[in-house]
Design an enzyme around this catalytic site. Structure first.
Site, PDB file in Angstrom:
ATOM      1  N   SER A 158      -9.976  -9.797   3.907  1.00 16.74           N
ATOM      2  CA  SER A 158     -10.602 -10.193   2.151  1.00 16.74           C
ATOM      3  C   SER A 158     -10.650  -8.643   1.318  1.00 16.74           C
ATOM      4  O   SER A 158     -10.943  -7.940   2.226  1.00 16.74           O
ATOM      5  CB  SER A 158     -12.342 -10.568   1.556  1.00 16.74           C
ATOM      6  OG  SER A 158     -12.754 -10.342   1.034  1.00 16.74           O
TER       7      SER A 158
ATOM      8  N   TYR B 148      -8.125  -9.633  -5.090  1.00  9.99           N
ATOM      9  CA  TYR B 148      -9.079 -10.214  -5.935  1.00  9.99           C
ATOM     10  C   TYR B 148      -8.366  -9.171  -6.914  1.00  9.99           C
ATOM     11  O   TYR B 148      -8.881  -7.903  -6.945  1.00  9.99           O
ATOM     12  CB  TYR B 148     -10.854  -9.859  -5.866  1.00  9.99           C
ATOM     13  CG  TYR B 148     -11.101 -10.346  -5.499  1.00  9.99           C
ATOM     14  CD1 TYR B 148     -11.434 -12.004  -6.003  1.00  9.99           C
ATOM     15  CD2 TYR B 148     -12.040 -10.137  -3.784  1.00  9.99           C
ATOM     16  CE1 TYR B 148     -12.037 -13.044  -5.333  1.00  9.99           C
ATOM     17  CE2 TYR B 148     -12.908 -11.686  -4.067  1.00  9.99           C
ATOM     18  CZ  TYR B 148     -12.588 -12.742  -4.238  1.00  9.99           C
ATOM     19  OH  TYR B 148     -13.463 -14.029  -3.432  1.00  9.99           O
TER      20      TYR B 148
ATOM     21  N   THR C 290      -6.109 -14.393  -5.221  1.00 13.50           N
ATOM     22  CA  THR C 290      -7.644 -14.763  -5.163  1.00 13.50           C
ATOM     23  C   THR C 290      -7.313 -15.346  -6.831  1.00 13.50           C
ATOM     24  O   THR C 290      -8.306 -14.658  -7.852  1.00 13.50           O
ATOM     25  CB  THR C 290      -8.975 -14.652  -4.947  1.00 13.50           C
ATOM     26  OG1 THR C 290      -8.214 -14.983  -3.084  1.00 13.50           O
ATOM     27  CG2 THR C 290      -9.640 -16.562  -5.080  1.00 13.50           C
TER      28      THR C 290
ATOM     29  N   LYS D 258      -4.508 -18.331  -5.157  1.00  8.97           N
ATOM     30  CA  LYS D 258      -5.134 -19.237  -4.035  1.00  8.97           C
ATOM     31  C   LYS D 258      -6.193 -19.627  -4.934  1.00  8.97           C
ATOM     32  O   LYS D 258      -6.628 -19.308  -5.654  1.00  8.97           O
ATOM     33  CB  LYS D 258      -5.980 -18.486  -3.470  1.00  8.97           C
ATOM     34  CG  LYS D 258      -7.252 -18.312  -2.256  1.00  8.97           C
ATOM     35  CD  LYS D 258      -7.754 -17.967  -1.736  1.00  8.97           C
ATOM     36  CE  LYS D 258      -9.090 -18.781  -0.586  1.00  8.97           C
ATOM     37  NZ  LYS D 258     -10.324 -18.325  -1.181  1.00  8.97           N
TER      38      LYS D 258
ATOM     39  N   HIS E 193     -12.526 -22.559  -3.138  1.00 12.66           N
ATOM     40  CA  HIS E 193     -13.084 -22.101  -2.800  1.00 12.66           C
ATOM     41  C   HIS E 193     -14.485 -22.767  -1.970  1.00 12.66           C
ATOM     42  O   HIS E 193     -15.789 -21.759  -2.091  1.00 12.66           O
ATOM     43  CB  HIS E 193     -13.795 -20.815  -4.232  1.00 12.66           C
ATOM     44  CG  HIS E 193     -14.148 -19.494  -4.019  1.00 12.66           C
ATOM     45  ND1 HIS E 193     -13.241 -18.528  -3.767  1.00 12.66           N
ATOM     46  CD2 HIS E 193     -14.977 -18.560  -3.106  1.00 12.66           C
ATOM     47  CE1 HIS E 193     -13.062 -17.608  -3.765  1.00 12.66           C
ATOM     48  NE2 HIS E 193     -14.440 -17.438  -3.511  1.00 12.66           N
TER      49      HIS E 193
HETATM   50  C1  FMN Z   1     -19.295 -16.696   2.484  1.00 17.32           C
HETATM   51  C2  FMN Z   1     -17.835 -16.472   1.814  1.00 17.32           C
HETATM   52  C3  FMN Z   1     -17.104 -15.423   1.384  1.00 17.32           C
HETATM   53  C4  FMN Z   1     -15.868 -15.851   0.946  1.00 17.32           C
HETATM   54  N1  FMN Z   1     -15.628 -14.723   0.197  1.00 17.32           N
HETATM   55  C5  FMN Z   1     -14.298 -15.176  -0.655  1.00 17.32           C
HETATM   56  C6  FMN Z   1     -12.943 -13.314  -0.394  1.00 17.32           C
HETATM   57  O1  FMN Z   1     -13.715 -12.138   0.033  1.00 17.32           O
HETATM   58  N2  FMN Z   1     -12.036 -13.827  -0.777  1.00 17.32           N
HETATM   59  C7  FMN Z   1     -11.690 -15.163  -1.506  1.00 17.32           C
HETATM   60  O2  FMN Z   1     -10.306 -15.162  -1.431  1.00 17.32           O
HETATM   61  N3  FMN Z   1     -12.386 -16.408  -0.649  1.00 17.32           N
HETATM   62  C8  FMN Z   1     -13.789 -15.993  -0.189  1.00 17.32           C
HETATM   63  N4  FMN Z   1     -13.789 -17.255  -0.411  1.00 17.32           N
HETATM   64  C9  FMN Z   1     -13.470 -18.225  -0.306  1.00 17.32           C
HETATM   65  C10 FMN Z   1     -12.974 -18.278   1.232  1.00 17.32           C
HETATM   66  O3  FMN Z   1     -11.742 -18.307   1.044  1.00 17.32           O
HETATM   67  C11 FMN Z   1     -12.091 -20.730   0.861  1.00 17.32           C
HETATM   68  O4  FMN Z   1     -11.782 -20.223   0.424  1.00 17.32           O
HETATM   69  C12 FMN Z   1     -13.353 -20.697   1.969  1.00 17.32           C
HETATM   70  O5  FMN Z   1     -14.726 -20.614   2.600  1.00 17.32           O
HETATM   71  C13 FMN Z   1     -12.928 -22.804   2.409  1.00 17.32           C
HETATM   72  O6  FMN Z   1     -14.228 -22.981   2.013  1.00 17.32           O
HETATM   73  P1  FMN Z   1     -14.834 -23.974   3.899  1.00 17.32           P
HETATM   74  O7  FMN Z   1     -15.210 -22.814   3.842  1.00 17.32           O
HETATM   75  O8  FMN Z   1     -15.962 -24.901   3.454  1.00 17.32           O
HETATM   76  O9  FMN Z   1     -13.940 -24.135   4.426  1.00 17.32           O
HETATM   77  C14 FMN Z   1     -15.819 -16.999   0.392  1.00 17.32           C
HETATM   78  C15 FMN Z   1     -16.076 -17.945   1.264  1.00 17.32           C
HETATM   79  C16 FMN Z   1     -16.951 -18.233   1.794  1.00 17.32           C
HETATM   80  C17 FMN Z   1     -18.281 -19.220   2.781  1.00 17.32           C
END
Ligand code: FMN
Length: 386
Positions: free
Chosen positions: A126, A150, A176, A258, A282
């Site tokens: 990330s 980001y 993203t 993404k 997400h």
């Molecule tokens: C706590 C948390 C933080 C996240 N932070 C980011 C991030 O910094 N950048 C990003 O592209 N996606 C982020 N995501 C989305 C994840 O990359 C991913 O798309 C998502 O967790 C998929 O859903 P799932 O965990 O229910 O399978 C985050 C998700 C969670 C749960």
């Protein structure tokens, strides 16, 4: 990579009492809930609004059903896939989870990197990591790493992040696009909790020359104030396709978008010069009532050129989930919440145990479904249950 190809040996290991870790995702989640401070667990588990998007991702995956065929299995089905011309040991990668690893384990992203390196599972780091991309790189000398970007509202910072990712050996940029502002997440609002306001998940910013120029002081002098500054550069709702075209000019690395949920967006992004897409909502964190990502996977796969890599996340919990989305046309998956629950429960050993089970279940499911490799999975293997 680890060199291990017969992941299903794990079955024997578990049956002989060789593991003290939870087996199912729900058990990992329950164990993490006990260990984590309430606001941290809520931050990870939570979603936008009524949170129906989070559970709908899982429910939608359950509605897709696998259709076994007979007499065509192999002893240890190959899990290997190819992405951007490189062979991966398996179709599994770790999703970018901003700020979270450091809240779940003292070593944060480094513990994740160690487990990933041992298993040959690539990490998508990330932007909002608590360990700088250079430091993570030093813990993953062999296994591929991608950098999640980001698109902040300051081009100098974006350009600097991309240069640093290139210089420290990241193999792709994951742009993203579904989080240009942060979603309405009632649990965090009720807990008055944002890790970023506390300066968590800020290492890539605090170590960045362009961010330091912007704030005009040492970010570490006042971590909370610098964290708030990071949040203020995050929002970028004015982003347009021309900004994607600009980013394309900044690097020769492959760039994946993404957060794609519509075929028209996928095509526009590929037109702008991007190289692949990640179908994702997400994890239900951005839009309340969002469509389950798995339900748009096949139409998007069919709309983009065959050679365009299509990755998938949002709801992947089990090996069978992975089989379903590969059969629907994904080239690989990102695992999200489960690996940080495992991190909270058992540090790098926990992450490794969860992923070993996931790979073993994937391999066993390919076998019991009657296929001899993941590459061979096709639409005949999956049917919508209505
Ligand atoms: C706590 C948390 C933080 C996240 N932070 C980011 C991030 O910094 N950048 C990003 O592209 N996606 C982020 N995501 C989305 C994840 O990359 C991913 O798309 C998502 O967790 C998929 O859903 P799932 O965990 O229910 O399978 C985050 C998700 C969670 C749960």
């Amino acid at each position: 990579v680890s060199g291990r190809t017969d992941w299903s040996l794990r079955l024997g290991e578990l049956l002989s009492g060789g593991s003290r870790w939870p087996v199912t995702f729900r058990d990992w989640e329950a164990a993490a809930r006990v260990r984590l401070p309430r606001e941290v667990f809520d931050y990870v588990a939570g979603g936008a609004g009524t949170e129906q998007g989070v559970e709908n991702n899982l429910a939608a995956l359950r509605r897709w059903q696998l259709v076994p065929r007979l007499l065509d299995s192999a002893e240890a089905p190959s899990l290997s896939v190819s992405l951007f011309g490189s062979a991966l040991a398996s179709p599994v990668m770790l999703a970018p989870l901003g700020g979270v690893p450091a809240l779940c384990d003292p070593e944060g992203e480094i513990a994740v990197a160690r487990a990933a390196e041992r298993l040959g599972i690539p990490v998508v780091l990330s932007t909002a990591a608590s360990t700088s991309m250079e430091q993570v790189a030093s813990h993953m000398p062999i296994t591929s790493r991608w950098f999640q970007l980001y698109p902040v509202n300051d081009r100098a910072i974006i350009a600097s992040f991309v240069r640093r990712a290139e210089a420290s050996g990241y193999d792709a940029i994951v742009l993203t696009l579904d989080s240009l502002t942060i979603g309405w997440k009632p649990r965090d609002l009720a807990n008055a909790y944002s890790p970023f306001r506390l300066g968590v998940g800020a290492q890539n910013f605090f170590t960045d020359p362009a961010f330091r120029d912007l704030i005009g002081s040492n970010p570490f002098d006042d971590v909370a104030a610098s964290g708030r500054k990071m949040l203020s550069v995050h929002n970028n709702l004015g982003m347009r396709i021309r900004d994607v075209e600009w980013l394309r000019q900044q690097t020769t690395l492959p760039i994946l978008a993404k957060g794609v949920l519509r075929a028209a967006d996928a095509l526009a992004l590929l037109d702008a010069g991007l190289d692949g897409i990640v179908v994702s909502n997400h994890g239900g964190r951005q839009v309340d009532g969002v469509i389950p990502a798995v339900d748009v996977l096949a139409p998007i796969r069919d709309a983009v050129p065959d050679e365009c890599p299509v990755l998938f996340d949002s709801g992947i919990r089990t090996g069978a989930d992975i089989v379903k989305v590969l059969a629907l046309g994904a080239d690989a998956v990102l695992v999200g919440r489960p690996y940080v629950y495992a991190l909270a429960v058992g540090g790098d050993a926990g992450v490794e145990a969860y992923l070993l089970n996931l790979l073993a279940e994937l391999q066993v499911t390919v076998s019991t479904l009657g296929y001899s490799s993941v590459a061979e999975l096709d639409r005949g293997a999956v049917r919508h249950g209505g």
